[in-house]
Write an enzyme that holds these catalytic residues in place. Structure first.
Site, mmCIF file in Angstrom:
data_model
loop_
_atom_site.group_PDB
_atom_site.id
_atom_site.type_symbol
_atom_site.label_atom_id
_atom_site.label_comp_id
_atom_site.label_asym_id
_atom_site.label_seq_id
_atom_site.Cartn_x
_atom_site.Cartn_y
_atom_site.Cartn_z
ATOM 1 C CE1 TYR A 5 33.305 46.056 38.314
ATOM 2 C CE2 TYR A 5 32.545 46.873 36.161
ATOM 3 C CZ TYR A 5 33.487 47.295 37.645
ATOM 4 O OH TYR A 5 34.338 47.718 37.729
ATOM 5 C CG ASP A 7 24.785 47.700 35.200
ATOM 6 O OD1 ASP A 7 25.133 49.291 34.450
ATOM 7 O OD2 ASP A 7 25.784 47.588 35.290
ATOM 8 C CE LYS A 14 31.475 49.727 30.475
ATOM 9 N NZ LYS A 14 33.093 49.980 31.339
#
Length: 457
Positions: free
Chosen positions: A153, A255, A283
């Protein structure tokens, strides 16, 4: 639904009637009754009233030790004092400028000091960071295609929404996975430019480069595959990707939206000793505020400087988020706090393993930095297709059982993992382990019954 799971779900519903009521009201105006599809689950999600430190309270007044922590965005924990202090100062000096300010340089310096990048640009979400990184890679190489891994993802843009959770028979052969759109609305042209490989299998990556010579701009991956619980890279895998990218003139994009803050002081590149060309962060770098960044070599970032690649955003370097980010890097993501989290992680993992051994539960604990997960498999998973064999109902018994005992072990969904914040204490870990010790015997018994009569979640 088998009896042991039904019992936990019934208990959940008895404990949380105000959440049920709030969800019913939301359904009238908000699809699924939630603001993100990932927050929706049956029978209904817990609605939060307040949170502080390592815990939150729901609308019914139930308190939980929180290892969800906003899907891993809160390694700082809730309302970290240093972050709150920095943000409060900003609220009276301007919350939005849309013009440059000094915190931009300060935070860029912090990031370039920790990660192997020379220049950065900022945004508000992980989706933005990976979207711009992919566009930059395409611009830098003059190529359109990228390689991503099945089950990974990378946000919600079209290049990322391919083979996120594909199913048989659509996903094809594991040695040459077929790209599958992650839902309606993803253009066929976007899917055609995303080549799918199998995590931990370098031959599938090499095959894509062989079949598409001179067409692949980048390989993008989470250094630890975190859309399947926790799937660790096997020895040599990341090094192999580095070699393949270099040999083929493609960029290697890490990522690190989830790993960048939570795996260690310098992220996955430091943790594994592999240097990518680009890094995406979000995040936990914001300490509870929307903040993202992507960075790479000056030569690639110069494409933005030369107005060849456009990057913008009204909320980029929002001073409130930037103040939170600076406080997070300087006072939260410190080597001392990483040592504290590592100590708690060892305690949590050790306790889980003892209970697993004692009860005979078939499963293992995957862990890296602040992240971990109970993986209900007979042996370590190596890729997405290993992961899809999970007994979903058994996992639900674990999650609801833990929540009913005052511990949210991770976000709901069996593809997630726990986060340990810098504000968690040994007492929190002891409560977590006590809850698991209480849940595990029934879990092991249910597992044995279900293994005797094969069922699929």
């Amino acid at each position: 639904m088998y009896p042991a799971l039904q019992k936990e779900v019934d208990t959940f519903q008895r404990r949380t009637p105000k959440s049920a009521e709030a969800h019913k009201k939301n359904l009238k105006r908000i699809p699924l009754g939630v603001a993100s599809n990932y927050r929706a689950y049956d029978p209904y999600p817990i609605f939060v009233a307040e949170a502080q430190g390592s815990r939150f309270r729901d609308l019914d007044g139930n308190e939980y030790v929180d290892h969800n922590l906003c899907f891993g965005a809160l390694m700082a924990g809730h309302c970290h004092p240093a972050v709150m202090k920095a943000v409060e100062r900003r609220l009276s000096t301007g919350t939005m400028f849309g013009m440059p300010h000094n915190m931009e340089w300060e935070l860029a310096e912090e990031i370039c000091m920790r990660f192997p990048v020379e220049m950065v640009r900022f945004g508000s979400s992980g989706t933005e960071a990976t979207m711009h990184a992919v566009r930059l890679a395409r611009a830098a190489t003059g190529r359109d295609k990228i390689v991503k891994f099945e089950g990974a993802y990378h946000g919600l843009h079209d290049s990322a929404l391919v083979s996120v959770k594909p199913h048989a028979p659509d996903f094809g052969d594991i040695a040459a996975p077929t790209p599958v759109p992650g839902g309606l609305g993803v253009p066929k042209a976007s899917v055609a430019n995303v080549l799918i490989a199998t995590f931990n299998d370098l031959s599938t990556v090499e095959r894509k480069f062989r079949e598409n010579p001179g067409e692949i701009a980048a390989i993008i991956l989470e250094p630890i595959l975190m859309n399947v619980g926790l799937c660790l890279p096997q020895p040599g895998f990341l090094e192999g990707l580095r070699d393949i990218a270099t040999k083929n003139g493609a960029l290697l994009i890490f990522d690190e939206v989830k790993t960048g803050a939570k795996i260690g002081w310098g992220g996955a590149s430091e943790y594994y000793g592999v240097t990518p060309d680009m890094i995406c962060l979000a995040k936990s770098i914001g300490g509870g505020f929307p903040l993202a960044a992507f960075g790479t070599h000056r030569s690639v970032m110069d494409l933005i400087s030369q107005h060849k690649v456009f990057h913008g955003g009204t909320y980029n370097t929002n001073p409130v988020s930037m103040a939170a980010g600076l406080a997070t890097f300087r006072h939260v993501l410190t080597r001392e706090n990483y040592a504290h989290v590592e100590k708690l992680s060892k305690m949590l993992v050790g306790g889980y393993r003892k209970t697993i051994a004692k009860t005979g539960l078939q499963g293992y604990i995957a862990q890296a930095g602040a992240n971990g997960a109970l993986m209900l498999y007979p042996q370590e998973i190596r890729n997405y297709r290993d992961w899809i064999t999970i007994d979903i109902d058994l996992w639900r018994q674990y999650w609801f059982g833990m929540v009913n005992r005052g511990v949210m072990p991770q976000p709901y969904w069996w593809d997630e993992q726990w986060t340990i914040s810098v504000q968690h204490t040994e007492a929190d870990i002891e409560k977590h382990l006590a809850a698991f010790a209480d849940v595990a015997p029934a879990l092991a018994a249910a597992q044995q019954e279900r293994l005797a009569v094969p069922v699929h979640g």
